[in-house]
Write a protein that holds these residues in place. Structure first.
Motif, PDB file in Angstrom:
ATOM      1  N   UNK A  66      -1.795  20.299  -9.675  1.00  0.00           N
ATOM      2  CA  UNK A  66      -1.125  21.503  -9.172  1.00  0.00           C
ATOM      3  C   UNK A  66       0.297  21.604  -9.704  1.00  0.00           C
ATOM      4  N   UNK A  67       0.629  20.785 -10.689  1.00  0.00           N
ATOM      5  CA  UNK A  67       1.961  20.816 -11.270  1.00  0.00           C
ATOM      6  C   UNK A  67       3.020  20.182 -10.395  1.00  0.00           C
ATOM      7  N   UNK A  68       2.596  19.387  -9.424  1.00  0.00           N
ATOM      8  CA  UNK A  68       3.535  18.773  -8.489  1.00  0.00           C
ATOM      9  C   UNK A  68       3.762  19.668  -7.288  1.00  0.00           C
ATOM     10  N   UNK A  69       4.006  19.040  -6.151  1.00  0.00           N
ATOM     11  CA  UNK A  69       4.201  19.784  -4.908  1.00  0.00           C
ATOM     12  C   UNK A  69       5.677  19.912  -4.566  1.00  0.00           C
ATOM     13  N   UNK A  70       6.022  21.023  -3.937  1.00  0.00           N
ATOM     14  CA  UNK A  70       7.359  21.180  -3.406  1.00  0.00           C
ATOM     15  C   UNK A  70       7.542  20.437  -2.098  1.00  0.00           C
ATOM     16  N   UNK A  71       6.449  19.947  -1.527  1.00  0.00           N
ATOM     17  CA  UNK A  71       6.479  19.106  -0.333  1.00  0.00           C
ATOM     18  C   UNK A  71       5.572  17.914  -0.614  1.00  0.00           C
ATOM     19  N   UNK A  72       6.159  16.730  -0.773  1.00  0.00           N
ATOM     20  CA  UNK A  72       5.369  15.554  -1.109  1.00  0.00           C
ATOM     21  C   UNK A  72       5.599  14.453  -0.081  1.00  0.00           C
ATOM     22  N   UNK A  73       4.806  13.372  -0.164  1.00  0.00           N
ATOM     23  CA  UNK A  73       4.712  12.416   0.925  1.00  0.00           C
ATOM     24  C   UNK A  73       4.726  10.966   0.432  1.00  0.00           C
ATOM     25  N   UNK A  74       5.231  10.095   1.270  1.00  0.00           N
ATOM     26  CA  UNK A  74       5.036   8.655   1.112  1.00  0.00           C
ATOM     27  C   UNK A  74       3.942   8.263   2.098  1.00  0.00           C
ATOM     28  N   UNK A  75       2.833   7.735   1.581  1.00  0.00           N
ATOM     29  CA  UNK A  75       1.686   7.378   2.405  1.00  0.00           C
ATOM     30  C   UNK A  75       1.500   5.863   2.443  1.00  0.00           C
ATOM     31  N   UNK A  76       0.854   5.403   3.494  1.00  0.00           N
ATOM     32  CA  UNK A  76       0.572   3.974   3.660  1.00  0.00           C
ATOM     33  C   UNK A  76      -0.916   3.675   3.554  1.00  0.00           C
ATOM     34  N   UNK A  77      -1.704   4.660   3.167  1.00  0.00           N
ATOM     35  CA  UNK A  77      -3.135   4.484   2.948  1.00  0.00           C
ATOM     36  C   UNK A  77      -3.593   5.561   1.986  1.00  0.00           C
ATOM     37  N   UNK A  78      -4.875   5.607   1.695  1.00  0.00           N
ATOM     38  CA  UNK A  78      -5.401   6.601   0.772  1.00  0.00           C
ATOM     39  C   UNK A  78      -5.179   8.005   1.322  1.00  0.00           C
ATOM     40  N   UNK A  79      -5.013   8.992   0.444  1.00  0.00           N
ATOM     41  CA  UNK A  79      -4.791  10.359   0.906  1.00  0.00           C
ATOM     42  C   UNK A  79      -5.891  10.863   1.838  1.00  0.00           C
ATOM     43  N   UNK A  80      -7.141  10.464   1.568  1.00  0.00           N
ATOM     44  CA  UNK A  80      -8.249  10.935   2.387  1.00  0.00           C
ATOM     45  C   UNK A  80      -8.085  10.549   3.855  1.00  0.00           C
ATOM     46  N   UNK A  81      -7.442   9.403   4.106  1.00  0.00           N
ATOM     47  CA  UNK A  81      -7.225   8.958   5.482  1.00  0.00           C
ATOM     48  C   UNK A  81      -6.372   9.963   6.248  1.00  0.00           C
ATOM     49  N   UNK A  82      -5.457  10.618   5.545  1.00  0.00           N
ATOM     50  CA  UNK A  82      -4.567  11.605   6.155  1.00  0.00           C
ATOM     51  C   UNK A  82      -5.130  13.022   6.081  1.00  0.00           C
ATOM     52  N   UNK A  83      -6.353  13.163   5.583  1.00  0.00           N
ATOM     53  CA  UNK A  83      -6.949  14.486   5.442  1.00  0.00           C
ATOM     54  C   UNK A  83      -6.462  15.244   4.232  1.00  0.00           C
ATOM     55  N   UNK A  86       0.807  -1.225   0.000  1.00  0.00           N
ATOM     56  CA  UNK A  86       0.000   0.000   0.000  1.00  0.00           C
ATOM     57  C   UNK A  86       0.838   1.271   0.000  1.00  0.00           C
ATOM     58  N   UNK A  87       2.141   1.164   0.138  1.00  0.00           N
ATOM     59  CA  UNK A  87       3.002   2.351   0.137  1.00  0.00           C
ATOM     60  C   UNK A  87       2.973   3.024  -1.233  1.00  0.00           C
ATOM     61  N   UNK A  88       2.771   4.332  -1.251  1.00  0.00           N
ATOM     62  CA  UNK A  88       2.745   5.071  -2.516  1.00  0.00           C
ATOM     63  C   UNK A  88       3.098   6.525  -2.255  1.00  0.00           C
ATOM     64  N   UNK A  89       3.444   7.250  -3.310  1.00  0.00           N
ATOM     65  CA  UNK A  89       3.814   8.654  -3.193  1.00  0.00           C
ATOM     66  C   UNK A  89       2.615   9.551  -3.506  1.00  0.00           C
ATOM     67  N   UNK A  90       2.594  10.692  -2.857  1.00  0.00           N
ATOM     68  CA  UNK A  90       1.521  11.672  -3.034  1.00  0.00           C
ATOM     69  C   UNK A  90       2.143  13.049  -3.239  1.00  0.00           C
TER      70      UNK A  90
END
Length: 304
Positions: A243-260, A231-235
């Motif tokens: 948005x053309x990509x973020x200057x601050x991005x994340x490795x998440x272990x669940x859907x983005x909605x779970x992290x707000x 389930x690991x993926x980049x956001x």
């Protein structure tokens, strides 16, 4: 200079597009949530360095989270997410150090809990709607490709607040001015890394050239997949997203909605050119109709 660009084609250089003739390499954050321990060192370091006022010392009742979200006085927010998880066979632990072998976890009962922790921050978007709508130039693009609010120029209009697709910017109560993460612009100018990344004990928050961080993040995802963490993926890493990509991005272990986080963020000013074009066309049509009405009215009087 406007910060609005087409959301297709080659990746833009936001600093150069903002008028910096010879900008340094674009920098950013990569937050690996798989190694976040929820210590809140980043929150404390951010407040201390930037002299941000406290925003509530009492627990909110939402787990161990006393700030609940990003805001004018919370530029780094550590989310504590509790989940009930099934008992998958052969589930593996997450490695804190790259290359460290991991052992299978003991069997889990269906009602076992797991923690998902993540340090959220302003995304410093490539296509930043907050820049598009700011009437005073308080928001500006730095030579490092980051987005900063100049508090002494902000007039408190609040246009940037609804413009942000992530809900990051907020006006400070009893002040009216907008505030958000500056990625420690003053520290960057002195050749130092931001305070939050400096304080992070597990290197969950990593700072550096954005292209290098993207490569490092892709390798980390491959490592976790090899350990069975599918389930690991980049956001926020894709330069061709909404948005053309973020200057601050994340490795998440669940859907983005779970992290707000919004699953498919889009720069909110994307359709403004088309909207102004349609509005102009409608105005010209209305003016033409009014002129025609006057002409016909004059002819009717002459006919009498």
């Amino acid at each position: 200079m406007t910060d609005r660009h087409l959301l297709s084609g080659p990746e833009p250089d936001p600093a150069r597009d903002a008028g910096h003739p010879d900008p340094p390499e674009r920098v950013g954050f990569f937050t690996d949530t798989s190694v976040c321990i929820g210590c809140k060192a980043c929150e404390v370091a951010c407040k201390e360095w930037n002299a941000i006022p406290e925003d509530g010392m009492a627990l909110s009742g939402m787990s161990y989270d006393n700030t609940q979200g990003l805001g004018a006085s919370t530029w780094r927010h550590v989310a504590f997410i509790e989940q009930k998880v099934p008992a998958p066979d052969g589930r593996t632990e997450l490695s804190l150090i790259e290359g460290t072998p991991t052992a299978p976890e003991p069997p889990q009962a269906p009602d076992d809990m797991r923690w998902l922790m993540s340090s959220d921050v302003c995304k410093h978007c490539t296509h930043a709607a907050c820049l598009d709508v700011c009437p005073t130039g308080s928001l500006f693009r730095t030579e490092f490709g980051t987005v900063v609010v100049q508090e002494d120029i902000c007039n408190g209009c609040g246009y940037c607040v609804p413009a942000c697709p992530y809900g990051v910017i907020e006006q400070r109560q009893h002040d009216g001015r907008a505030f958000k993460c500056t990625m420690c612009y003053d520290r960057l100018g002195a050749g130092q890394e931001p305070a939050c990344a400096k304080a992070c004990p597990t290197k969950s928050i990593q700072f550096g050239p954005l292209d290098e961080l993207r490569e490092r993040a892709a390798l980390r995802v491959d490592q976790l997949h090899g350990q069975g963490v599918e389930q690991a993926h980049l956001y926020g890493h894709d330069p061709h997203d909404g948005v053309g990509g973020d200057g601050a991005f994340f490795l998440l272990l669940d859907k983005p909605e779970v992290y707000g986080l919004p699953p498919h963020p889009v720069v909110t000013t994307r359709d403004l050119p088309a909207m102004w074009k349609h509005a102009g066309t409608a105005a010209l049509s209305l003016a033409g109709s009014i002129a025609l009405a006057f002409v016909l009215a004059g002819r009717t009087k002459e006919g009498r």
